[in-house]
Design a protein around this motif. Structure first.
Motif, mmCIF file in Angstrom:
data_model
loop_
_atom_site.group_PDB
_atom_site.id
_atom_site.type_symbol
_atom_site.label_atom_id
_atom_site.label_comp_id
_atom_site.label_asym_id
_atom_site.label_seq_id
_atom_site.Cartn_x
_atom_site.Cartn_y
_atom_site.Cartn_z
ATOM 1 N N ASP A 56 0.823 -1.203 0.197
ATOM 2 C CA ASP A 56 -0.019 -0.176 -0.050
ATOM 3 C C ASP A 56 0.919 1.189 -0.013
ATOM 4 O O ASP A 56 0.282 2.417 -0.395
ATOM 5 C CB ASP A 56 -0.996 -0.174 1.310
ATOM 6 N N ASP A 57 2.069 1.128 0.194
ATOM 7 C CA ASP A 57 2.913 2.265 0.289
ATOM 8 C C ASP A 57 3.610 2.520 -1.268
ATOM 9 O O ASP A 57 4.299 3.621 -1.123
ATOM 10 C CB ASP A 57 4.106 2.266 1.315
ATOM 11 N N ARG A 58 3.362 1.624 -1.940
ATOM 12 C CA ARG A 58 3.993 1.621 -3.449
ATOM 13 C C ARG A 58 3.184 2.715 -4.290
ATOM 14 O O ARG A 58 2.053 3.078 -3.927
ATOM 15 C CB ARG A 58 4.259 0.385 -3.710
ATOM 16 N N PHE A 59 3.760 2.756 -5.403
ATOM 17 C CA PHE A 59 2.792 3.773 -6.385
ATOM 18 C C PHE A 59 1.780 2.790 -6.828
ATOM 19 O O PHE A 59 1.916 1.703 -6.698
ATOM 20 C CB PHE A 59 3.771 3.824 -7.545
ATOM 21 N N ASP A 60 0.635 3.420 -7.046
ATOM 22 C CA ASP A 60 -0.569 2.820 -7.280
ATOM 23 C C ASP A 60 -0.654 1.892 -8.789
ATOM 24 O O ASP A 60 -1.108 0.893 -8.870
ATOM 25 C CB ASP A 60 -2.084 3.516 -7.349
ATOM 26 N N ASP A 61 0.079 2.435 -9.651
ATOM 27 C CA ASP A 61 0.120 2.045 -10.815
ATOM 28 C C ASP A 61 1.538 2.547 -11.757
ATOM 29 O O ASP A 61 2.164 3.463 -11.064
ATOM 30 C CB ASP A 61 -1.193 2.178 -11.830
ATOM 31 N N CYS A 62 1.534 1.949 -12.890
ATOM 32 C CA CYS A 62 2.947 2.350 -13.845
ATOM 33 C C CYS A 62 2.672 3.980 -14.228
ATOM 34 O O CYS A 62 3.714 4.733 -14.210
ATOM 35 C CB CYS A 62 2.948 1.587 -15.148
ATOM 36 N N ASP A 63 1.444 4.399 -14.351
ATOM 37 C CA ASP A 63 1.228 5.834 -14.677
ATOM 38 C C ASP A 63 1.596 6.573 -13.572
ATOM 39 O O ASP A 63 2.289 7.731 -13.679
ATOM 40 C CB ASP A 63 -0.235 5.825 -14.956
#
Length: 93
Positions: A56-63
């Motif tokens: 949950d601390d990472r970027f939500d998606d590649c965009d």
């Protein structure tokens, strides 16, 4: 891979596979600036967010990651583009 690109060295390379697995799962991840002090804090922020162990601390998606990387390049006044980066990666790895 991003950590390795900005620091120029492997993040968790150890003497054997078992030691590497332990390092990946248990060791603290060093900020890139601890290896390359000239790197600004905003580079650390993006790289460390990519490597956050809680998903949950990472970027939500590649965009979202691409937007953050674009912001870093703008702040660095970089003239890097996909072709130049690809050539560099081929030479490096």
């Amino acid at each position: 891979v991003l950590h390795e690109l900005v620091t120029g060295r492997r993040l968790f390379q150890r003497e054997n596979q078992m030691s590497t697995i332990v390092a990946v799962t248990e060791e603290q991840i060093p900020k890139p600036s601890s290896i390359r002090p000239e790197l600004p804090a905003y580079v650390d922020e993006v790289v460390m967010r990519c490597l956050a162990r809680p998903v949950d601390d990472r970027f939500d998606d590649c965009d979202a990651l691409a937007d953050a990387l674009d912001s870093v390049l703008i702040q660095l006044n970089s003239d890097v583009n996909g072709e130049r980066l690809g050539t560099w990666m081929q030479r490096k790895f």
